[in-house]
Scaffold this motif. Structure first.
Motif, PDB file in Angstrom:
ATOM      1  N   THR A 333       1.053  -1.454  -0.494  1.00 23.71           N
ATOM      2  CA  THR A 333       0.141  -0.055   0.054  1.00 23.71           C
ATOM      3  C   THR A 333       0.717   1.363   0.085  1.00 23.71           C
ATOM      4  O   THR A 333       2.154   1.195   0.983  1.00 23.71           O
ATOM      5  N   VAL A 335       1.026   5.287   1.055  1.00 24.46           N
ATOM      6  CA  VAL A 335       0.264   6.141   1.487  1.00 24.46           C
ATOM      7  C   VAL A 335       0.885   7.587   0.659  1.00 24.46           C
ATOM      8  O   VAL A 335       1.766   7.740   1.065  1.00 24.46           O
ATOM      9  N   VAL A 358       4.724   7.061   1.788  1.00 25.82           N
ATOM     10  CA  VAL A 358       4.899   5.837   2.788  1.00 25.82           C
ATOM     11  C   VAL A 358       4.725   4.464   1.959  1.00 25.82           C
ATOM     12  O   VAL A 358       3.420   4.188   1.768  1.00 25.82           O
ATOM     13  N   THR A 359       5.328   4.072   1.756  1.00 26.42           N
ATOM     14  CA  THR A 359       5.215   2.248   1.490  1.00 26.42           C
ATOM     15  C   THR A 359       4.919   0.928   2.265  1.00 26.42           C
ATOM     16  O   THR A 359       6.042   1.061   3.060  1.00 26.42           O
ATOM     17  N   VAL A 360       3.720   0.905   2.530  1.00 24.86           N
ATOM     18  CA  VAL A 360       3.444   0.192   3.620  1.00 24.86           C
ATOM     19  C   VAL A 360       3.427  -1.483   2.594  1.00 24.86           C
ATOM     20  O   VAL A 360       2.914  -1.827   1.804  1.00 24.86           O
ATOM     21  N   ARG A 362       3.466  -5.545   3.270  1.00 27.06           N
ATOM     22  CA  ARG A 362       2.973  -6.651   4.803  1.00 27.06           C
ATOM     23  C   ARG A 362       3.740  -8.144   3.752  1.00 27.06           C
ATOM     24  O   ARG A 362       1.564  -8.347   3.743  1.00 27.06           O
ATOM     25  N   LEU A 379       8.489  -0.266   6.390  1.00 27.53           N
ATOM     26  CA  LEU A 379       6.968   0.552   5.843  1.00 27.53           C
ATOM     27  C   LEU A 379       8.874   1.196   4.845  1.00 27.53           C
ATOM     28  O   LEU A 379       9.803   1.686   5.820  1.00 27.53           O
ATOM     29  N   LEU A 404       6.481   7.712   9.871  1.00 27.35           N
ATOM     30  CA  LEU A 404       5.979   7.032   9.113  1.00 27.35           C
ATOM     31  C   LEU A 404       4.787   5.856   9.176  1.00 27.35           C
ATOM     32  O   LEU A 404       4.318   5.519   8.712  1.00 27.35           O
ATOM     33  N   THR A 405       4.946   6.097  11.027  1.00 32.34           N
ATOM     34  CA  THR A 405       3.892   4.575  11.495  1.00 32.34           C
ATOM     35  C   THR A 405       2.264   5.267  11.332  1.00 32.34           C
ATOM     36  O   THR A 405       1.683   4.475  11.514  1.00 32.34           O
ATOM     37  N   ALA A 408       0.742   4.811   8.400  1.00 29.66           N
ATOM     38  CA  ALA A 408       0.632   3.737   7.632  1.00 29.66           C
ATOM     39  C   ALA A 408      -0.606   3.328   8.596  1.00 29.66           C
ATOM     40  O   ALA A 408      -1.042   2.448   8.147  1.00 29.66           O
ATOM     41  N   ALA A 411      -3.235   2.276   6.198  1.00 32.58           N
ATOM     42  CA  ALA A 411      -3.506   1.314   5.253  1.00 32.58           C
ATOM     43  C   ALA A 411      -3.115  -0.526   6.598  1.00 32.58           C
ATOM     44  O   ALA A 411      -3.908  -0.813   5.517  1.00 32.58           O
TER      45      ALA A 411
END
Length: 502
Positions: A333, A335, A358-360, A362, A379, A404-405, A408, A411
């Motif tokens: 994801t 953001v 921010v790229t998440v 998972r 992240l 960043l958290t 995120a 997401a």
């Protein structure tokens, strides 16, 4: 059969080593660190595992070709590749979101139309048509062939930008990624989508030439892949292929300089004074001052290593979470912030962005977590390199990890309450581990901008010394590094007659 010394055990260097060994050469790799893989690192703690470099693979054909050309065992027998679907989900500042399918042009157009409306899918589809033209014009000279001596012809932008007519003023065409977003895509969410592709490669959308449009085309056409066990598993597979082809590795061996004799490279001298003779030397790192004492690696008019210092780096937050990964979780994801221009000005101005993209990540991979009741989430943000920003400052690191958290959290619902442990990796660690100045990540080579986004040729002015990896043609990126290894090996094996892959 010739003896060949390879400096560095990054992916481009190992790709060259494996190919050269198959051609019958005796290859020794000298690596300053204690392991292989370069930027493809992994951090593991108490059953959790995280990629510290690239988390996904694009253009897997590059590594399929490497494994086919270096042995009977194909890539898929050495690592498990899985297409990521959806390829990505994008969350925009206005609250809208869209999930883009993997390698489906029609699906992407339909998803954008449904999520954003207003003909967004058709607009993006028309952009991809133009990006395909940029890809067709760029693919061979930028990726599959040695950098041509008349490289200046690549200074012309391959992207066929639409003409923008202006009242009482000359018509103009988009010359940068940001101008494509503003003039051709119009919708700020589509512009943010395009900017995100550039940022992911460490490129400033305000200055990256319009030819960078081939990057989203490449990803959306050839797909996004995950390697089970993380990208470190791919590095291990290439390393093991090298070993199977009798490549020798010497870890903890820092090369001080390239030995020159009778006007050509004749080996390497290590920091401890040991000299290893070789008929060819392959440098898989960014050239440094004094690499070849008294020798100029480039002549006037050549593409040279930029003197303007490091580019962008990566800030990585590794989150060990309580609670299992939901079945409907998306692998990747992105953001997007409300003000992309402010982020660009900060990152490429040597400052910290208040609201970064921010790229998440998972991954649905049991090997990344201790059990089904936990989850590993990574992240990633593009940031200024170490130097302009002091990434050793513990307070700054903690604050930016929190930034960043928080982003995120849109997401991953309930993210903050699930965190068991936070670990951070910054450009300072990248610099220490890989030797890259400022922890910078090299961008891919691009046409346009008068050649400002090209990289030095694989062949240097010192006969016998060649360059592989992200700091040489065709530039940074996992696929590009693999291509550089093929170009170096072809140059050594075929000599002056080598014209690239067919």
């Amino acid at each position: 059969m010739a003896r060949i010394a390879v400096i560095g055990a990054g992916m481009g260097a190992m790709a060259a080593a494996a190919r050269l060994a198959v051609a019958g050469h005796r290859v020794t790799v000298y690596e300053r660190a204690q392991t292989y893989g370069g930027s493809l690192g992994q951090y593991a703690e108490e059953g959790f595992a995280f990629d510290t470099g690239p988390g996904l693979l694009h253009l897997p054909a590059v590594y399929r070709d490497l494994f086919v050309k270096t042995g009977k065992e194909p890539l898929e027998r050495c690592v498990q590749l899985t297409q990521v679907d959806p390829a990505s989900r994008h969350l925009f500042a206005d609250g809208t979101s869209v999930s883009l399918p993997n390698a489906s042009r029609a699906g992407t157009v339909a998803a954008l139309d449904t999520a954003l409306g207003g003909g967004a899918g058709a607009t993006w589809g028309a952009f991809l048509d133009r990006a395909r033209d940029a890809w067709d014009r760029s693919r061979r000279p930028l990726l599959e062939e040695p950098l041509r001596p008349d490289w200046q012809v690549l200074g012309r932008d391959p992207y066929p930008a639409e003409e923008r007519r202006r009242l009482l003023r000359p018509a103009r065409r988009a010359g940068t990624v940001a101008e494509i977003g503003a003039w051709e895509l119009a919708d700020p969410r589509l512009a943010a989508l395009l900017d995100g592709y550039a940022l992911a490669y460490g490129l400033d959308p305000s200055h990256a030439p319009a030819g960078a449009a081939l990057l989203p085309y490449m990803e959306e056409t050839f797909g996004t892949w995950y390697v089970s066990g993380g990208m470190r598993a791919l590095a291990r597979a290439v390393y093991e292929r090298c070993l199977a082809r009798k490549v020798e590795f010497v870890f903890g061996a820092e090369v001080a300089r390239v030995v020159e004799k009778d006007g050509r490279a004749a080996g390497v001298e290590l920091a401890d004074g040991t000299v290893a003779e070789a008929a060819h030397v392959v440098l898989g790192a960014r050239p440094w001052p004094g690499l070849v004492p008294g020798q100029e690696l480039w002549a006037d008019g050549d593409v040279t290593v930029r003197a303007d210092g490091a580019g962008a780096g990566r800030f990585v937050v590794m989150l060990s979470l309580r609670g299992g990964r939901p079945a409907d979780a998306v692998h990747r994801t992105v953001v997007h912030p409300a003000d992309g221009a402010a982020e660009r000005e900060a990152v490429f101005g040597g400052r910290i962005a208040a609201h970064p993209t921010v790229t998440v990540l998972r991954p649905d991979d049991p090997s990344t977590r201790p059990d089904a009741e936990h989850e590993a989430v990574t992240l990633v943000a593009t940031v200024a390199p170490h130097g302009p920003v002091d990434w050793t400052d513990e307070g700054l690191r903690a604050r930016f990890a929190e930034t960043l958290t928080e982003a995120a959290g849109t997401a991953v619902p309930g993210l903050r309450e699930r965190v068991l442990r936070t670990r951070v990796r910054t450009p300072a660690e990248t610099a220490a581990d890989t030797g890259a100045e400022g922890g910078a990540v090299p961008p891919p080579a691009l046409g346009g901008a008068g050649g400002a986004f090209l990289h030095p040729a694989n062949r240097t002015r010192l006969p016998g010394l060649l360059l592989a990896g992200g700091w040489s043609h065709p530039g940074g990126g996992l696929a590009h590094a693999g291509m550089s290894g093929a170009l170096v090996a072809g140059t050594v094996v075929e000599g002056d007659g080598f014209r690239g892959s067919q």
